[in-house]
Design a protein around this motif. Sequence first.
Motif, PDB file in Angstrom:
ATOM      1  N   ASP A   1       8.643   5.956 -19.271  1.00 49.38           N
ATOM      2  CA  ASP A   1       8.954   6.224 -17.867  1.00 49.38           C
ATOM      3  C   ASP A   1       7.823   5.694 -16.975  1.00 49.38           C
ATOM      4  O   ASP A   1       6.645   5.847 -17.292  1.00 49.38           O
ATOM      5  CB  ASP A   1       9.121   7.741 -17.656  1.00 49.38           C
ATOM      6  CG  ASP A   1       9.656   8.106 -16.287  1.00 49.38           C
ATOM      7  OD1 ASP A   1       8.918   7.922 -15.281  1.00 49.38           O
ATOM      8  OD2 ASP A   1      10.802   8.577 -16.187  1.00 49.38           O
TER       9      ASP A   1
ATOM     10  N   ARG B   1       8.329  -1.544 -22.863  1.00 44.71           N
ATOM     11  CA  ARG B   1       9.304  -1.680 -21.789  1.00 44.71           C
ATOM     12  C   ARG B   1       9.223  -0.429 -20.918  1.00 44.71           C
ATOM     13  O   ARG B   1       9.325   0.689 -21.425  1.00 44.71           O
ATOM     14  CB  ARG B   1      10.725  -1.828 -22.346  1.00 44.71           C
ATOM     15  CG  ARG B   1      10.925  -3.073 -23.210  1.00 44.71           C
ATOM     16  CD  ARG B   1      11.041  -4.317 -22.343  1.00 44.71           C
ATOM     17  NE  ARG B   1      11.348  -5.502 -23.143  1.00 44.71           N
ATOM     18  CZ  ARG B   1      10.434  -6.355 -23.595  1.00 44.71           C
ATOM     19  NH1 ARG B   1       9.146  -6.142 -23.326  1.00 44.71           N
ATOM     20  NH2 ARG B   1      10.796  -7.412 -24.311  1.00 44.71           N
TER      21      ARG B   1
ATOM     22  N   TYR C   1      10.770   1.844 -17.915  1.00 38.27           N
ATOM     23  CA  TYR C   1      12.022   2.065 -17.189  1.00 38.27           C
ATOM     24  C   TYR C   1      11.772   2.847 -15.899  1.00 38.27           C
ATOM     25  O   TYR C   1      10.840   3.662 -15.834  1.00 38.27           O
ATOM     26  CB  TYR C   1      13.068   2.764 -18.065  1.00 38.27           C
ATOM     27  CG  TYR C   1      12.705   4.138 -18.582  1.00 38.27           C
ATOM     28  CD1 TYR C   1      13.038   5.298 -17.862  1.00 38.27           C
ATOM     29  CD2 TYR C   1      12.074   4.299 -19.816  1.00 38.27           C
ATOM     30  CE1 TYR C   1      12.742   6.555 -18.355  1.00 38.27           C
ATOM     31  CE2 TYR C   1      11.771   5.558 -20.312  1.00 38.27           C
ATOM     32  CZ  TYR C   1      12.108   6.690 -19.578  1.00 38.27           C
ATOM     33  OH  TYR C   1      11.810   7.944 -20.060  1.00 38.27           O
ATOM     34  N   PRO C   2      12.561   2.597 -14.845  1.00 33.89           N
ATOM     35  CA  PRO C   2      12.382   3.316 -13.583  1.00 33.89           C
ATOM     36  C   PRO C   2      12.476   4.826 -13.797  1.00 33.89           C
ATOM     37  O   PRO C   2      13.195   5.301 -14.682  1.00 33.89           O
ATOM     38  CB  PRO C   2      13.539   2.806 -12.709  1.00 33.89           C
ATOM     39  CG  PRO C   2      13.894   1.480 -13.291  1.00 33.89           C
ATOM     40  CD  PRO C   2      13.653   1.604 -14.768  1.00 33.89           C
TER      41      PRO C   2
ATOM     42  N   ASP D   1      15.534   7.099 -14.875  1.00 34.96           N
ATOM     43  CA  ASP D   1      16.745   6.292 -14.759  1.00 34.96           C
ATOM     44  C   ASP D   1      17.369   6.119 -16.148  1.00 34.96           C
ATOM     45  O   ASP D   1      16.998   5.240 -16.924  1.00 34.96           O
ATOM     46  CB  ASP D   1      16.409   4.929 -14.153  1.00 34.96           C
ATOM     47  CG  ASP D   1      17.636   4.127 -13.765  1.00 34.96           C
ATOM     48  OD1 ASP D   1      18.681   4.284 -14.432  1.00 34.96           O
ATOM     49  OD2 ASP D   1      17.550   3.327 -12.812  1.00 34.96           O
TER      50      ASP D   1
ATOM     51  N   GLN E   1      20.475   5.227 -17.050  1.00 34.16           N
ATOM     52  CA  GLN E   1      21.298   4.038 -17.263  1.00 34.16           C
ATOM     53  C   GLN E   1      20.428   2.826 -17.596  1.00 34.16           C
ATOM     54  O   GLN E   1      20.749   2.041 -18.487  1.00 34.16           O
ATOM     55  CB  GLN E   1      22.143   3.744 -16.021  1.00 34.16           C
ATOM     56  CG  GLN E   1      23.125   2.591 -16.202  1.00 34.16           C
ATOM     57  CD  GLN E   1      24.104   2.836 -17.337  1.00 34.16           C
ATOM     58  OE1 GLN E   1      24.845   3.819 -17.318  1.00 34.16           O
ATOM     59  NE2 GLN E   1      24.106   1.956 -18.335  1.00 34.16           N
ATOM     60  N   TYR E   2      19.334   2.688 -16.872  1.00 31.70           N
ATOM     61  CA  TYR E   2      18.403   1.583 -17.131  1.00 31.70           C
ATOM     62  C   TYR E   2      17.829   1.706 -18.538  1.00 31.70           C
ATOM     63  O   TYR E   2      17.720   0.710 -19.278  1.00 31.70           O
ATOM     64  CB  TYR E   2      17.283   1.600 -16.093  1.00 31.70           C
ATOM     65  CG  TYR E   2      16.493   0.325 -15.998  1.00 31.70           C
ATOM     66  CD1 TYR E   2      15.474   0.039 -16.907  1.00 31.70           C
ATOM     67  CD2 TYR E   2      16.741  -0.602 -15.001  1.00 31.70           C
ATOM     68  CE1 TYR E   2      14.725  -1.123 -16.816  1.00 31.70           C
ATOM     69  CE2 TYR E   2      16.013  -1.786 -14.910  1.00 31.70           C
ATOM     70  CZ  TYR E   2      15.004  -2.037 -15.821  1.00 31.70           C
ATOM     71  OH  TYR E   2      14.290  -3.192 -15.728  1.00 31.70           O
TER      72      TYR E   2
ATOM     73  N   ASN F   1      20.363   0.683 -21.141  1.00 28.09           N
ATOM     74  CA  ASN F   1      20.477  -0.781 -21.200  1.00 28.09           C
ATOM     75  C   ASN F   1      19.317  -1.381 -21.994  1.00 28.09           C
ATOM     76  O   ASN F   1      19.504  -2.326 -22.774  1.00 28.09           O
ATOM     77  CB  ASN F   1      20.532  -1.368 -19.792  1.00 28.09           C
ATOM     78  CG  ASN F   1      21.834  -1.059 -19.086  1.00 28.09           C
ATOM     79  OD1 ASN F   1      22.854  -0.798 -19.725  1.00 28.09           O
ATOM     80  ND2 ASN F   1      21.815  -1.065 -17.749  1.00 28.09           N
ATOM     81  N   LEU F   2      18.113  -0.847 -21.780  1.00 28.04           N
ATOM     82  CA  LEU F   2      16.960  -1.323 -22.552  1.00 28.04           C
ATOM     83  C   LEU F   2      17.157  -1.050 -24.040  1.00 28.04           C
ATOM     84  O   LEU F   2      16.863  -1.902 -24.889  1.00 28.04           O
ATOM     85  CB  LEU F   2      15.679  -0.642 -22.069  1.00 28.04           C
ATOM     86  CG  LEU F   2      15.070  -1.119 -20.758  1.00 28.04           C
ATOM     87  CD1 LEU F   2      13.832  -0.287 -20.433  1.00 28.04           C
ATOM     88  CD2 LEU F   2      14.702  -2.595 -20.824  1.00 28.04           C
TER      89      LEU F   2
END
Length: 388
Positions: free
Chosen positions: A130, A149, A151-152, A155, A157-158, A161-162
């Motif tokens: 995060d 990676r 993520y926002p 979030d 959904q993001y 997707n990752l």
Amino acid sequence: MADPLAWIPEQLELLESLERRRSIHIRATQQGPSVDWKERELLNFSSNDYLNLAADPRLEAAACEAIQREGWGSGASPLITGRGQNQASLEVALAQFEATEAALTFASGFAANAGVIDALADRGDVILSDEKNHASIIDGTRLSKATVRVYPHRDLQYLENLLKQCSTFRRRLIVTDTLFSMDGDIAPLPELADLAEAYDAMLMVDEAHATGVFGENGRGLCEQFDVEDRVSIRVGTFSKALGGHGGFVVGSEPLIHWLVNRCRPYIFSTAPPAANAGAMLAALKIVHDEPQRRTDLLAKAKWLRGKLREIGWSLGDSESQIIPVIVGTENLAMTLSAQLHEMGMMVPGIRPPSVPDGECLLRISLSCGHTQQHLDTLVEALTELRLG
């Protein structure tokens, strides 16, 4: 010979010109909700001593007893000769308190986060973190050889997707704070557990600001959301609600055995002193025996959030004892903090790099030791500053 550090004064001057140079101050005493600061007694709304235990005489007595039994310094790292009876007893008590198979204590919460991440993820793995995670988590991801990676914030959904994109990595590690230290908001733990299970990922959480405060037994937000059995790794700290120093990890026996063998901050750090372990054993008992401390704290926080929102202050999505008064600019945050100081209250202004540019804030941190009069005083001051 040229001074190889000659560049530092210029950089300090640059920080000074940006009004971002920090300096160290000395407090005299800290008793409950007040602090002696620069020869003034201030109401302290800056401490993470959420359960008002840092100066509790029962912790002091337990620390003194441990010193008499084991001495002060531990003398070596835990794997050499540094692990004493108090530390061993504390790890047993932690596992019982957290309802896990085993526990491991660290010199600091920072060391726990940084070391555990590095021990769990290596080259060929991926870490999904995060964007508002604590610096110790961020540094842990940097120390690891794994791909990272970000993520926002919260979030889902993001993040999903990752996870879909990261199916080819050997292992996947999702890591998040449960209660975010600047915003006072809460991670969506049930949904994160769902994603971890759906995409075969490890889930690691940092309960630093939630331990002792949330959950029926004070174990934190994993307990409150009933996801303890779905979270692979739980990190915590003694330095906030428990009123002490150091960090810990709880989880399965294989996890703890792996960390003993692979977690560098644990292996190569001198063991914490017996005095701290003794005091933390006492703190765990208080958390168990006195649940009214956390219920009182959360009730006060709810009341204060309601009052400040009525006045018109923006508090973001805070749902906790950490209440950010979001003001935006750095200058305004520091000006308001200075004004509150003159009015007899310590409320720190938070600015970059602790928060992103444009998200500067006043960070109010409550303790169950704050009285209703203390809260009324703070509300009156922030009302005056809001209207003035």
